[in-house]
Write an enzyme that holds these catalytic residues in place. Structure first.
Site: not given
Ligand code: BGC
Length: 818
Positions: A330
C-alpha cells in the site's frame, strides 16, 4: 548491456539490439498486436539498417518491415518472459517494481527520463489522460525494451459514472449486477488509459466506526466472497485468454478491517481460526476468480506488519493458493514499517517487504533506492527479484490484447447511467414502513423535501470518486421536482447547510415546509468526507443538528419518510422510531435521485438487504450476526438497568453477557430489509437428516409473496455447527438467492450444500470437518426462524473421501524465497 548469447537475431548488428528487443516485446504480447498504433517506433535505433521481412521460418513481419528471427519468440508466455528477464539489466528489473505518482499537469523531464531508462514499471493516473498517454508513449517507443507502464488508479465504485459505494452495492446481494457495474467502470477507466484499479476492497469489517467500511462488501465472508469474485470478473473481463477490462486488485491483504477501535491503520489482532475462516475467504475467492494483483494492508497483524508478513504472503497466498500475480504494497506501507517499530531503517524495511513477497513498491521510492544494494549484498537473491519482475510482466502480457485505448472518452453513457440507477435502486434497504410508502401521488398536493442530503450532488457520490464530476449527479431534489412537478408541489428546505453543521437556524424553515405539506421526505446522513480512508468516527449518531431536525419535523405530525445517505451503518434508533418510514440508501452515486424516487413512488419495491449489522449504539461495536455464543448469553427478555427505574438488575438478568445501559441485540440484523410486499416462509425441508463426508445435502423452503405487489426477495440460508472442537458461530450464511415473486405466487427455493461447505479452520490452521449436529435456517434475514436439523456423519465406506484432508493447510512454515 543485453546478453545476446541467448538471442539469435537475423542480423548481428548490435545497433539493432535495442530496437529488436523492443519490437519483440510488442510481438511477444500477442500475434495480433503488432499492428497496434501503440507499437514501438524505431526510437533511437536505426530501423533502416535492419533485415527485411522474409518468409524464412520463424520470422514475422513487423509494422516497420523489420524481420526478426523469432526463435526467441517461440514457446509459451512464461518462456518468453524468462527470456526477456534474462536480457534485462538489474536497473531495468528494479524499474519494473517501482510505482510513482506523477504530477497532474505534466509528466516532467525527470520522470520522462526515468521512464525512458526503464526505471519505472507503473505510474498512477493523476487525473490527466495526457500525462499517462505521454508516459506510455515514452515507455513503449523510447525505452530500451519498450515495456509499457501499468497505469493505476483507484476506480472503486465508478470512474465518471458513479455507482453506489461498495457497501451499498453489497446491499443488493446481486453479484451479476455488481459485475456489470464493474464492467462499466472498467470501460470508462480504460478509455482514459487506465490499466489497473485498486479494487475490490475485500476486507471484512464488523466495526462501523471504521471509515473504510464504506469501501467494503460488508461483514460476511460468504457474501463478500461472491461479490468480490463478481467485481474481479467485471473489472478484468478475462475469458479464454482474452482480457477486456482493467486489472483488479484485491486489497488489503489482510486483516485491515479489524483495526482496533475502528481507528484506521491501527493494530489488528486475530486468531488463526478467524483469519482463515473470516478474513481470508474473500481474498481466496478473488484469486480464484482470476484477480491478478493483491495489495498489502497498512496494519500489523498479530505484531507483524502485513507488508512484511511472509507466512501470509509467501506462504498462504503464493505457495498455497498458487497466486502468480503482483503483490503491491500500500502507499508508503514499506517505509511505515520503520514507524511501526518493525524495521530499524528503510533499507531493512525494503528487505523485509521484498523477502516477505511484496513485488511492487507503491509510491515509497524504496525499491529504487535500496534494492540494487540489497541484491549486491545478497540480502535479496536475484531469483526473488526475477520472480517479482516475472509477476509484473505476466500482468503486462495479459493486458496486451486489450482493444486500443485513448479514444475519445465515451463516458457517462445512457446505459451506464441506467445501470447506476438500477444498482442504486437495488442497494436501498427499507428499514421501516408504517404506511407512508410507497407515496400515493393521487393524494399528495404538497411534498416537503428536507435535509442536507436532498440536494448535495457531491456528497451523494460518497468516498473515492476521484474522476467524478458533481454536476453529473442527479439529486433527490432535482429528480423529485422533475417527476412530481405537475402532480404535487415540492417545498424544499435544507434544514442544515451540511450534515456536519451545528447551525440550527435553518431548522424552522424546514419545519414550516413540513407542516405545510402532506408528507415530509427527509434526506439526512453523512457527508462523503465522513467515510473512506482515515475517516473513522467515534460516534455513530447522525452528525450535526440532523437529529434535532428529524425530531422537529416529525413533531409536526406530518407523515415523515427518512432517507439516509451515508457511508456506514448509523446508530439511528430514535430517528427510526420517530419516522413513519425509513430507507437506507448508503451513498448511492450519480443516479441517487432517480433511484430513490423509483422506490418512493412505488415504481419498484425495495429489495436491498443489509450487508452489515446495524448497532443501536456505538458501544456495541464491533457487532455482527455471526458471533460466537458466550456461556452466559443474555435472555431475550433482558432490559437494561439504566432507564428501568430500578436500583439493580433482577437476579435472573445478573451475570449475563449484556450492557447495563443498552440492549445486547442490534438495531437491525444482517440480511434485514423490508419490501412493499410481504414474504412468508414455510415448509422447510432437508432431503436427509444425515450428511456423510463428501456428500451433498439439499435444503429447501417455500416462499410466498402474500402481499399485493410483485417484488424480489433475497432468500438466505444460515447454518450452525452446534458443537465443535472450537466454538463455531451461532449461525453463518451459506447460500442466498434472489427470487422474483408475483403477488400470491409461491416458490420452493432449494439450496444444495456439500459437506465441504461445512468445513472450517481450527486454530492450528488446519481445515477440518467434524461430525455432529447442525441447524439450518431459511428466511429473509439472519434472524430467520424456520429451522431444520441434520447430522454430519463420517462415511462408513472407505470410498468416501475426507475432503478436509485434501485441502491446503495454512502456512505452518514459510517457504524459501524463489
Ligand atoms: C489506500 C489504498 C489505495 C492507495 C492508492 C492508500 O492510501 O489505502 O486503498 O488503493 O492509497 O490510492
Amino acid at each position: 548491456m543485453i546478453d545476446t548469447t541467448h538471442f539469435k537475431f537475423a542480423s548481428h548488428s548490435r545497433c539493432l539490439i535495442a530496437f529488436v528487443v523492443s519490437l519483440m516485446w510488442v510481438q511477444w504480447f500477442s500475434n495480433e498486436c503488432v499492428a497496434q498504433a501503440t507499437g514501438p517506433t524505431t526510437g533511437s535505433a536505426n530501423a533502416s539498417a535492419g533485415p527485411t521481412p522474409s518468409d524464412r521460418p520463424g520470422e514475422q513481419a513487423s509494422t516497420n518491415g523489420v524481420g526478426v528471427n523469432f526463435e526467441l519468440l517461440a514457446g509459451d508466455q512464461e518462456q518468453r518472459i524468462d527470456r526477456l528477464i534474462n536480457n534485462m539489466t538489474l536497473a531495468e528489473k528494479i524499474g519494473q517494481l517501482v510505482q510513482l505518482y506523477p504530477d497532474e499537469d505534466a509528466l516532467g523531464d525527470d520522470l520522462a527520463q526515468r521512464v525512458r531508462r526503464g526505471q519505472i514499471g507503473s505510474i498512477f493516473y493523476p487525473g490527466n489522460p495526457d500525462v499517462v498517454r505521454e508516459a506510455q508513449r515514452i515507455a513503449r517507443d523510447e525505452s530500451r525494451l519498450g515495456i509499457p507502464l501499468l497505469i493505476a488508479r483507484d476506480v472503486i465504485h465508478g470512474f465518471r459514472t458513479i455507482f453506489p459505494i461498495p457497501l451499498g452495492q453489497a446491499a443488493s446481494w446481486n453479484p451479476e449486477l455488481v459485475e456489470q457495474a464493474a464492467r462499466v467502470s472498467a470501460h470508462e477507466a480504460k478509455l482514459a488509459g487506465i490499466d489497473w484499479t485498486f479494487a475490490p476492497m475485500v476486507d471484512i469489517t464488523r466495526d462501523a466506526r471504521w471509515g473504510r467500511i464504506a469501501e467494503s462488501l460488508g461483514e460476511d465472508p460468504y457474501l463478500s466472497s461472491k461479490l468480490a469474485a463478481a467485481m474481479v470478473e467485471g473489472f478484468q473481463q478475462e475469458r479464454d485468454g482474452h482480457f477486456g477490462g482493467i486489472i483488479a486488485c484485491a486489497k488489503h491483504y489482510v486483516g485491515y478491517g479489524l483495526v482496533e477501535g475502528g481507528r484506521d491503520y491501527n493494530r489488528v489482532s486475530v486468531s488463526q481460526a478467524d483469519l482463515h475462516n473470516i478474513l481470508l475467504p474473500p481474498f481466496r475467492a478473488s484469486v480464484d476468480a482470476g484477480c491478478r494483483t493483491l495489495m498489502t494492508s497498512f496494519s500489523e497483524i498479530n505484531g507483524v506488519p502485513a507488508t512484511a508478513h511472509a507466512p501470509l504472503l509467501r506462504g498462504v497466498l503464493k505457495r498455497d493458493w498458487q497466486f502468480d500475480g503482483i503483490v503491491v504494497s500500500d502507499w508508503g506501507s514499506i517505509g511505515e514499517m520503520v514507524v511501526h517499530g518493525f524495521a530499524k531503517d528503510p533499507v531493512q524495511a525494503t528487505e523485509l517487504a521484498v523477502m516477505a513477497g511484496v513485488d511492487m513498491d507503491m509510491c515509497n521510492a524504496l525499491f529504487e533506492k535500496h534494492l540494487a544494494k540489497l541484491v549486491a549484498k545478497e540480502r535479496v537473491p536475484i531469483e526473488r527479484l526475477d520472480d517479482a519482475v516475472r509477476r509484473v510482466l505476466r500482468v503486462k502480457f495479459a493486458l496486451a490484447n486489450r482493444p486500443a485505448e485513448f479514444s475519445d472518452p465515451e463516458v457517462l453513457g445512457e446505459q451506464g447511467l441506467e445501470l447506476s440507477r438500477r444498482v442504486a435502486r437495488e442497494s436501498v434497504v427499507l428499514l421501516k414502513n408504517n404506511g407512508p410508502l410507497p407515496l400515493d401521488l393521487a393524494k399528495l398536493k404538497r411534498v416537503a423535501v428536507i435535509g442536507p442530503m436532498a440536494d448535495a450532488p457531491q456528497q451523494q457520490l460518497g468516498c473515492w470518486v476521484l474522476d467524478a464530476k458533481s454536476e453529473d449527479s442527479v439529486t433527490p431534489l432535482a429528480d423529485l421536482r422533475k417527476r412530481l412537478g405537475d402532480k404535487a408541489e415540492v417545498l424544499y428546505a435544507p434544514g442544515a447547510d451540511s450534515t456536519m453543521s451545528d447551525d440550527e437556524t435553518l431548522i424552522p424553515a424546514a419545519v414550516k415546509a413540513a407542516s405545510e405539506a402532506d408528507v415530509a421526505l427527509l434526506f439526512v446522513g453523512e457527508d462523503a468526507v465522513l467515510s473512506g480512508e482515515a475517516r473513522s468516527r467515534a460516534s455513530l449518531n447522525l452528525p450535526g443538528v440532523q437529529s434535532q431536525l428529524v425530531k422537529q419535523v416529525v413533531d409536526t405530525g406530518v407523515p415523515t419518510v427518512l432517507v439516509f445517505l451515508a457511508g456506514r451503518p448509523l446508530a439511528i434508533g430514535d430517528e427510526v422510531e420517530a419516522a413513519g418510514a425509513v430507507l437506507f440508501a448508503w451513498h448511492p452515486g450519480t443516479m441517487a435521485g432517480p433511484a430513490i424516487t423509483d422506490l418512493l413512488i412505488g415504481e419498484a419495491s425495495p429489495s436491498g438487504k443489509l450487508p452489515v449489522t446495524f448497532p443501536r449504539s456505538v458501544g456495541q461495536t464491533p457487532i455482527y450476526y455471526s458471533r460466537s455464543n458466550t456461556g452466559r448469553p443474555s435472555p431475550p427478555e433482558y432490559r437494561p438497568l439504566v432507564g428501568s427505574g430500578k436500583v439493580d438488575l433482577p437476579i435472573e438478568f445478573q451475570y449475563k453477557s449484556h450492557y447495563v445501559d443498552e440492549l445486547p441485540n442490534p438495531l437491525f440484523p444482517f440480511g434485514f430489509g423490508l419490501s412493499y410486499t410481504q414474504f412468508d416462509y414455510s415448509s422447510i425441508n432437508a432431503n436427509s437428516d444425515k450428511l456423510s463426508f463428501g456428500d451433498d445435502i439439499t435444503l429447501s423452503a417455500k416462499v410466498t409473496n402474500s402481499g399485493k405487489v410483485a417484488a424480489v426477495e433475497v432468500v438466505q440460508l444460515y447454518v450452525q455447527d452446534k458443537f465443535a472442537s472450537i466454538v463455531r458461530p451461532v449461525r453463518e450464511l451459506k447460500a442466498f438467492r434472489r427470487v422474483h415473486l408475483e403477488p400470491g405466487e409461491s416458490k420452493r427455493v432449494t439450496f444444495r450444500l456439500n459437506s465441504a461447505d461445512l468445513e472450517f479452520y481450527d486454530n492450528d490452521g488446519n481445515r477440518v470437518l467434524e461430525p455432529g449436529d447442525f441447524n439450518a435456517w431459511i428466511g429473509g434475514d439472519s434472524n430467520a426462524q424456520l429451522l431444520v436439523e441434520f447430522e454430519v456423519v463420517r462415511a462408513n465406506s472407505s470410498m468416501k473421501p475426507n475432503t478436509a484432508q485434501q485441502l491446503p493447510t495454512a502456512a505452518a512454515s514459510v517457504p524459501q524465497p524463489r
